[in-house]
Motif scaffolding. Structure first.
Motif, short mmCIF file in Angstrom:
data_model
loop_
_atom_site.label_atom_id
_atom_site.label_comp_id
_atom_site.label_asym_id
_atom_site.label_seq_id
_atom_site.Cartn_x
_atom_site.Cartn_y
_atom_site.Cartn_z
N TYR A 1 -4.68 1.08 7.83
CA TYR A 1 -5.14 1.26 6.45
C TYR A 1 -6.67 1.20 6.40
O TYR A 1 -7.31 2.02 5.73
N ILE A 2 -7.25 0.26 7.11
CA ILE A 2 -8.71 0.13 7.14
C ILE A 2 -9.34 1.38 7.75
O ILE A 2 -10.33 1.91 7.24
N CYS B 1 -1.47 4.60 0.27
CA CYS B 1 -1.89 4.87 1.64
C CYS B 1 -1.32 6.21 2.07
O CYS B 1 -0.12 6.47 1.92
N HIS C 1 -8.62 4.12 4.86
CA HIS C 1 -8.96 3.98 3.46
C HIS C 1 -10.11 3.02 3.13
O HIS C 1 -10.43 2.82 1.96
N SER C 2 -10.74 2.44 4.14
CA SER C 2 -11.91 1.60 3.86
C SER C 2 -13.06 2.47 3.35
O SER C 2 -12.96 3.71 3.32
N ASN D 1 -0.35 -4.03 3.96
CA ASN D 1 -1.37 -4.59 3.07
C ASN D 1 -2.74 -4.13 3.53
O ASN D 1 -2.87 -3.43 4.54
N ASP D 2 -3.76 -4.50 2.78
CA ASP D 2 -5.08 -3.96 3.08
C ASP D 2 -5.78 -4.63 4.25
O ASP D 2 -6.96 -4.38 4.50
N THR D 3 -5.06 -5.46 5.03
CA THR D 3 -5.59 -5.95 6.29
C THR D 3 -5.05 -5.15 7.48
O THR D 3 -5.43 -5.40 8.62
N ASN E 1 0.82 -1.20 0.00
CA ASN E 1 0.00 0.00 0.00
C ASN E 1 0.85 1.26 0.00
O ASN E 1 0.36 2.35 0.20
#
Length: 251
Positions: A31-32, A10, A35-36, A25-27, A6
């Motif tokens: 980030y969540i 990000c 950017h969710s 990563n998107d987990t 990311n």
């Protein structure tokens, strides 16, 4: 687990020690949170072209080096949200010519604010604010306004446009930090001008820092709004004049 990096997508990449590693990563919980679909950056409403621009990598930085040096110092005041001290000022980014980097710079400042308050809250063991910043494209808002105020617009078309329009204005009013992009709307209808007046007045009254961009110098705003509001915009607000010609299309 998704292992896609990311780093390039990000807004927290620059200060993050995990950027570019398999853990990025998107987990990632951060980030969540940012950017969710309901994340803080997503809700900020930044246009796609300016979504992740920062003060460090902004394409306008080279041509506006002196301004960027001053704005970098300005961004360092964002942690006053937690540390107290003087009120965070607003800034007014002006150039008569379009395409000189005003909107790009405004987006970079919004990202700097969002990053500062998110990381500042985490560092202090606090819950970061749910919507710390919002970007309002004034021209787009005016288009939406016109879409439900023209004569003979069917209700099924007008109603969703009106809902979206007032949602945008409310977010622009309530966000701790906001960008009002292109406020020099000379052709605005009286109704739209009144609504924009309300947003600006609310932010100034509540001492919420705002980044304005415009092709009209601050001392000319009385010709667009009334003199009282023009004076209020100037309160605790620093003007930066962007030099040069348009760089649009030169990528």
């Amino acid at each position: 687990m998704t292992q896609q990096t990311n780093e390039a997508r990000c807004v927290l990449a620059a200060p993050c020690k995990l950027a570019g590693t398999p853990a990025c990563n998107d987990t990632c919980g951060h980030y969540i949170a940012i950017h969710s679909a309901s994340g803080r950056h997503t809700l900020a409403g930044l246009p796609k072209d300016y979504r992740l621009v920062t003060l460090a990598d902004s394409p306008a930085r080279a041509d506006q080096a002196d301004i960027y040096a001053r704005l970098t110092k300005y961004a360092s005041t964002f942690e006053r949200v937690y540390d107290g001290g003087d009120r965070i000022k607003s800034v007014y980014l002006y150039s008569e010519s379009p395409g000189t980097g005003k909107t790009t710079t405004a987006a970079a400042l919004l990202n700097a604010y969002l990053t500062a308050v998110y990381l500042g809250a985490k560092k202090r063991g606090l819950a970061p604010p749910r919507q710390p910043a919002y970007f309002l494209d004034v021209n787009e808002a005016q288009t939406t306004y016109n879409g439900f105020n023209r004569g003979r617009v069917p209700d099924e078309i007008a109603a969703p446009k009106a809902t979206e329009y007032y949602r945008q204005l409310e977010r622009a009013k309530q966000a701790d930090f906001a960008v009002l992009d292109d406020i020099g709307v000379r052709s605005a209808t009286e109704g739209f001008r009144s609504d924009l007046h309300d947003v600006i007045n609310h932010r100034v009254t509540n001492e919420r820092p705002t980044v304005y961009t415009s092709n009209i110098a601050m001392d000319g705003l009385a010709d667009v709004f009334d003199a009282r509001l023009a004076d209020r915009i100037g309160d605790m607000c620093v003007e930066f004049e962007f030099a040069g010609d348009s760089k649009r299309g030169r990528r």
